[in-house]
Every structure is written in structure tokens, then in C-alpha cells.
Motif scaffolding. Structure first.
Motif, short mmCIF file in Angstrom:
data_model
loop_
_atom_site.label_atom_id
_atom_site.label_comp_id
_atom_site.label_asym_id
_atom_site.label_seq_id
_atom_site.Cartn_x
_atom_site.Cartn_y
_atom_site.Cartn_z
N LEU A 55 35.38 -0.40 -12.94
CA LEU A 55 34.62 0.80 -13.29
C LEU A 55 34.42 1.71 -12.08
CD1 LEU A 55 31.77 -0.70 -15.53
CD2 LEU A 55 33.79 0.58 -16.30
N GLY A 56 34.78 1.22 -10.89
CA GLY A 56 34.58 1.98 -9.68
C GLY A 56 33.28 1.68 -8.98
N LEU A 57 32.60 0.58 -9.37
CA LEU A 57 31.33 0.21 -8.76
C LEU A 57 31.57 -0.65 -7.52
CD1 LEU A 57 29.44 -0.76 -12.04
CD2 LEU A 57 29.54 1.48 -10.91
N ALA A 58 30.64 -0.62 -6.59
CA ALA A 58 30.72 -1.46 -5.39
C ALA A 58 30.23 -2.86 -5.76
CB ALA A 58 29.89 -0.88 -4.25
N GLN A 59 30.96 -3.89 -5.34
CA GLN A 59 30.67 -5.24 -5.78
C GLN A 59 30.66 -6.21 -4.61
OE1 GLN A 59 30.17 -6.32 -9.23
NE2 GLN A 59 29.34 -8.00 -7.98
N GLY A 60 29.58 -7.00 -4.54
CA GLY A 60 29.50 -8.08 -3.57
C GLY A 60 29.25 -9.39 -4.29
N ALA A 61 29.13 -10.47 -3.52
CA ALA A 61 28.86 -11.78 -4.11
C ALA A 61 28.04 -12.62 -3.15
CB ALA A 61 30.17 -12.50 -4.45
N PHE A 62 27.19 -13.47 -3.73
CA PHE A 62 26.48 -14.50 -2.98
C PHE A 62 27.04 -15.86 -3.38
CE2 PHE A 62 22.66 -11.44 -3.10
CZ PHE A 62 23.04 -10.87 -1.90
N MET A 63 26.95 -16.78 -2.46
CA MET A 63 27.59 -18.08 -2.63
C MET A 63 26.65 -19.11 -3.25
SD MET A 63 30.51 -17.30 -1.44
CE MET A 63 30.36 -15.51 -1.61
N PRO A 64 27.19 -20.12 -3.91
CA PRO A 64 26.36 -21.21 -4.43
C PRO A 64 25.62 -21.93 -3.31
CG PRO A 64 28.60 -21.34 -5.31
CD PRO A 64 28.62 -20.32 -4.21
N LEU A 65 24.45 -22.45 -3.61
CA LEU A 65 23.66 -23.20 -2.64
C LEU A 65 24.06 -24.68 -2.68
CD1 LEU A 65 20.14 -21.57 -3.13
CD2 LEU A 65 22.11 -20.77 -1.80
N PRO A 66 23.73 -25.44 -1.61
CA PRO A 66 24.15 -26.85 -1.57
C PRO A 66 23.47 -27.66 -2.67
CG PRO A 66 22.70 -26.32 0.28
CD PRO A 66 23.04 -25.03 -0.38
N ARG A 67 24.29 -28.26 -3.53
CA ARG A 67 23.79 -29.10 -4.61
C ARG A 67 24.66 -30.35 -4.73
NH1 ARG A 67 20.34 -26.22 -3.62
NH2 ARG A 67 19.13 -24.83 -4.95
N PRO A 68 24.05 -31.53 -4.90
CA PRO A 68 22.61 -31.75 -4.94
C PRO A 68 21.96 -31.40 -3.61
CG PRO A 68 23.77 -33.84 -4.75
CD PRO A 68 24.81 -32.81 -4.99
N ASN A 69 20.69 -30.99 -3.66
CA ASN A 69 19.98 -30.59 -2.45
C ASN A 69 19.41 -31.84 -1.79
OD1 ASN A 69 18.43 -29.49 -0.42
ND2 ASN A 69 17.66 -27.81 -1.68
N ARG A 70 20.22 -32.44 -0.94
CA ARG A 70 19.83 -33.70 -0.31
C ARG A 70 18.64 -33.51 0.63
NH1 ARG A 70 23.93 -37.68 -0.97
NH2 ARG A 70 25.85 -36.83 -1.91
N GLY A 71 18.58 -32.37 1.32
CA GLY A 71 17.47 -32.12 2.23
C GLY A 71 16.14 -32.04 1.52
N TRP A 72 16.13 -31.40 0.35
CA TRP A 72 14.90 -31.29 -0.44
C TRP A 72 14.45 -32.66 -0.92
CZ3 TRP A 72 14.30 -31.48 -6.05
CH2 TRP A 72 13.03 -31.07 -6.50
N LEU A 73 15.40 -33.45 -1.39
CA LEU A 73 15.06 -34.80 -1.84
C LEU A 73 14.52 -35.64 -0.69
CD1 LEU A 73 18.05 -35.51 -4.24
CD2 LEU A 73 15.65 -35.17 -4.89
N ALA A 74 15.12 -35.50 0.50
CA ALA A 74 14.63 -36.26 1.66
C ALA A 74 13.20 -35.88 2.00
CB ALA A 74 15.55 -36.02 2.86
N ALA A 75 12.87 -34.57 1.87
CA ALA A 75 11.51 -34.13 2.15
C ALA A 75 10.52 -34.69 1.14
CB ALA A 75 11.45 -32.60 2.15
N LEU A 76 11.02 -35.12 -0.02
CA LEU A 76 10.19 -35.74 -1.04
C LEU A 76 10.22 -37.27 -0.96
CD1 LEU A 76 11.07 -33.41 -4.05
CD2 LEU A 76 8.87 -33.53 -2.86
N GLY A 77 10.84 -37.79 0.11
CA GLY A 77 10.84 -39.22 0.35
C GLY A 77 11.84 -40.00 -0.47
N THR A 78 12.90 -39.33 -0.93
CA THR A 78 13.89 -40.04 -1.72
C THR A 78 15.28 -39.50 -1.39
OG1 THR A 78 14.46 -40.76 -3.97
CG2 THR A 78 13.69 -38.48 -3.72
N ASP A 79 16.27 -39.90 -2.15
CA ASP A 79 17.63 -39.42 -1.96
C ASP A 79 18.29 -39.32 -3.32
OD1 ASP A 79 18.41 -42.05 -2.67
OD2 ASP A 79 18.46 -42.66 -0.56
N VAL A 80 19.51 -38.78 -3.33
CA VAL A 80 20.14 -38.52 -4.61
C VAL A 80 20.43 -39.81 -5.38
CG1 VAL A 80 22.51 -38.46 -3.70
CG2 VAL A 80 21.92 -37.10 -5.72
N GLU A 81 20.64 -40.90 -4.65
CA GLU A 81 20.90 -42.17 -5.32
C GLU A 81 19.66 -42.73 -6.02
OE1 GLU A 81 21.69 -41.48 -2.19
OE2 GLU A 81 23.89 -41.54 -2.13
#
Length: 417
Positions: A55-81
Motif C-alpha cells: 500500500l506504500g506504508l512504512a513497515q517495521g517489525a519487532f522480534m519474538p521474546l525468549p520463550r520459555p522464559n527461563r529467567g522469569w521461572l528462575a526468579a520464581l524459584g523453579t525451572d521449565v522442567e
């Protein structure tokens, strides 16, 4: 400096699944525990970007975030397993694909220092989204690293929920002209949470250095939230001098409309009456979660999901609208069914940034050739489908992580890995 509206779409990540995590999002709840199709979802997103480029519009993209989020799980005292079922699905959420929630954006013509300001959303209301912001912030600080043109802010404190541009509208004579910024917040939503807090909106307006006389704060109607309008962009969208909204979008539409007409006499308000399109049909079809865009040749178009055409009351009203003399002249349809099934339409998938495209890190800007490369990685690496029980499979975890790494290496974004 040539300012243009750039739509940055979130590339749908390889962990795209239907876990039904978003309270108040009716599509998310309705499709919970169905089998998702991450590869098809991501390719649909690429085709939407390709459609808009053409259409002639300017287009960018953002990338997917790390999943599973192992760092978040570690902060909650667990892991993906070993993560308990109460939090495991949240670690796999691909909801960052809905880039409208990445940040709130105030273009340079509106800010005190003449830079484009972006404040990353804290997304604290929903656990599965609350851990997005650190990786989103890192990405935005890379994409908009030119400090002469941009200021990228960390989220407002989690004391007050902020859901980003999905609750923010900007009206202006043209994208490069000074605008009126409208922050929409929730107070009550019946059985559903009101996600955007007015104090978060006020903080962002201060951080961005906005002119208080050209900044408005409007409450969403409780009726809209209760009907499934968990963000304002499910019942209203603005572009340049046009506000397109449902009759029941705002708690006090009279005051908002009067303020807009006072500050911007050229504003055109296109209101869809509840007697023609019910809130239920508006939410189910994502009529207002369309991209309302200005076309290079002039005039405006609505980029709508297939579901809008398939909802008789919605499509009938739209046909009558474009047959008249209003500002919206074209209806363009895109297929984003996989995103829609998880509760996000065309507008959810993009963050609007008014800036000079040359000031953006070019790795985040898209053209047809780059989209071909992205599609090639997706076709080769994204899982074809994910059933709820698959989230326990270590082989799938590795595939998700390797798929994301392949995309980042293809686009030479290794510093974000």
C-alpha cells in the motif's frame, strides 16, 4: 527530517499457543486449550506486513521474546522442567506479538524536547504478560538507539497498570504536525479487570513532556469493558484527524468529543451506533481493532480482519459508510485468524511510531526481500502446531529456542540473543 508513521508489527513467536490466560479477552477464553498453529500464525503476520508495504506504508517489525522464559521461572524459584501448572503456561506466552501493548509513543511534534518518546508498558495486570517488559525494553532501546531522535523510558512502576498504545490515541492534522494525545483508562469492568490505570497514563504524559493543554484523559465505559473491550483499541481507533469509535466506547463521550472539537476543529468523529452494531458484534469482529491508515495517494483505509466481513451487521454498516462521503474510503481485508483466535486483531499486532525511518536501526525496518527471509526462517523452524500438553515436551522447548535464534541470526540481531 521527514516524519512518517511506521507500523512495527510483532512477529508471532514459535511458542504461539492457546492457553486462555487473558481474563476479559473473550476470544482467548473461548479458544483455550485448542491446538494452535504457530507457523501459519507467523506467516499470516508476515503477509499482513507485506500487504501494508504494497500500500506504500512504512513497515517495521519487532522480534519474538525468549520463550520459555527461563529467567522469569528462575526468579520464581523453579525451572521449565519443574514449573507448576499454575505458572507454566505463562512462561510460554507469545503475547508480545501484540506490539500495540509494547509501549506508549508520543511523536516529536508533541514533546517538550522535540524527540519521539516511548515508554514501555509494564503489563502488570496479567501474569503472563508482566514479564515481557525487560526484553521489550532491550529491543526498543536497540531499535530506537538514536538519542537525538528518541527517548526510550523504562515502565512506570508496577503500582499502576499500563497496557501501552492499545489505550492511547493521537489526533492531528497530519502525522508530522502537533497532535492532541488521548489517554484512555479503565475504572470498572464488571466481572473483568480494568487494565489501564489513570495514574499510569498521567505519569507517561509527564515523562513524555506533553503539553497539558493538548492532552486528554478519558475513561472507558464500564459497559465496553464488561463486553470484552479489555483495551480501548477494541472499541475505538484514531488516525490523523479522524476518530472512529463505537457509541458506547467511552464513559463520557460528550465531554471527550467536545474537548476534541475545541482543541482540533478539523476533527471528524465517525461513530458507530449501538443500534446498528452491538458491542458483542464489535468485539467478536474486531471492527475497531482495524488499522486505520492514511494512504499515500490520499484518503484513509480500514485494514480489517476477515471476521469483520463475516459478521453481517458489521459488514453492512461498513458498506454503507464507505458509500457515503466520510473520510474512510476503503475497506481492506487481511487474514490474521490465528491471532484473532487468541484475542488480537490487525491493530493489536502493530505499534505506531511517527519518526524518520532513517533514524531507526535498519535491522528492524522491513521490505519485501527481508520479509521473504523472515518467512523462510518461519517455514523452516516454527512448529506446525502446539497442543496444550506439548508444553511439557523438552524437544518442543528446544525447537522454540532454536527457531528464535535462527530468526535473530538471519536478521543479524545477535546482541539480543
Amino acid at each position: 527530517m521527514t516524519l512518517r508513521e511506521i507500523n512495527f508489527d510483532g512477529i508471532i513467536g514459535p511458542s504461539h499457543n492457546y492457553a486462555g490466560l487473558s481474563q476479559g479477552n473473550l476470544a482467548s477464553a473461548r479458544n483455550a486449550r485448542l491446538v494452535s498453529q504457530p507457523r501459519a500464525a507467523a506467516l499470516q503476520g508476515v503477509e499482513k506486513m507485506r500487504h501494508n508495504l504494497r500500500l506504500g506504508l512504512a513497515q517495521g517489525a519487532f522480534m519474538p521474546l525468549p520463550r520459555p522464559n527461563r529467567g522469569w521461572l528462575a526468579a520464581l524459584g523453579t525451572d521449565v522442567e519443574n514449573a507448576p501448572d499454575s505458572i507454566r503456561p505463562a512462561a510460554f506466552s507469545a503475547s508480545a506479538m501484540w506490539a500495540a501493548n509494547a509501549a506508549t509513543v508520543s511523536p516529536a511534534p508533541d514533546t517538550a524536547d522535540g524527540r519521539c518518546h516511548l515508554t514501555v508498558a509494564n503489563l502488570r495486570t496479567m501474569p503472563h504478560r508482566s514479564h515481557e517488559w525487560p526484553d521489550t525494553l532491550a529491543q526498543l532501546r536497540l531499535a530506537f538507539a538514536d538519542e537525538s531522535a528518541f527517548a526510550v523510558h523504562a515502565p512506570v512502576p508496577g503500582t499502576f497498570g499500563d497496557e501501552g498504545a492499545a489505550n492511547h490515541m493521537r489526533l492531528c492534522a497530519s502525522h508530522g504536525a502537533p497532535g492532541v494525545e488521548v489517554f484512555v483508562y479503565g475504572e470498572r469492568g464488571g466481572a473483568f479487570p480494568a487494565r489501564q490505570h489513570v495514574e499510569a497514563s498521567r505519569a507517561i504524559a509527564r515523562l513524555h513532556g506533553l503539553d497539558a493543554d493538548r492532552t486528554l484523559f478519558a475513561a472507558q465505559s464500564e459497559e465496553a469493558i464488561a463486553a470484552g473491550a479489555f483495551h480501548n483499541d477494541v472499541v475505538a481507533v484514531a488516525n490523523e484527524n479522524v476518530l472512529f469509535a463505537h457509541e458506547l466506547a467511552f464513559a463520557d463521550k460528550g465531554a471527550l468529543y467536545a474537548d476534541l472539537r475545541r482543541l482540533m476543529p478539523e476533527v471528524e468523529i465517525v461513530e458507530v451506533p449501538a443500534s446498528a452494531v452491538s458491542l458483542a458484534d464489535a468485539v467478536a469482529s474486531y471492527l475497531f481493532n482495524a488499522q486505520l491508515v492514511s494512504l499515500p495517494e490520499g484518503g484513509m483505509a480500514l485494514i480489517l480482519p476477515e471476521e469483520a466481513r463475516e459478521t453481517p451487521a458489521v459488514w453492512s454498516w461498513l458498506q454503507d459508510m464507505v458509500a457515503g462521503n466520510g473520510p474512510i474510503r476503503q475497506l481492506l481485508i487481511v487474514d490474521v485468524r490465528q491471532s484473532m483466535s487468541n484475542g488480537g486483531g490487525p491493530a493489536c499486532l502493530r505499534l505506531r511510531v511517527v519518526a524518520d525511518p532513517s533514524s531507526v536501526d535498519q535491522r528492524f525496518m522491513m521490505d519485501e526481500a527481508k520479509l521473504d527471509r523472515v518467512a523462510g526462517v518461519i517455514a523452516s523452524h516454527w512448529p506446525e502446531q502446539i497442543a496444550p500438553e506439548d508444553l511439557r515436551d523438552p524437544a518442543l522447548w528446544r525447537q522454540m529456542e532454536q527457531a528464535r535464534e535462527a530468526l535473530f541470526r538471519e536478521l543479524r540481531l545477535n546482541e539480543l540473543l
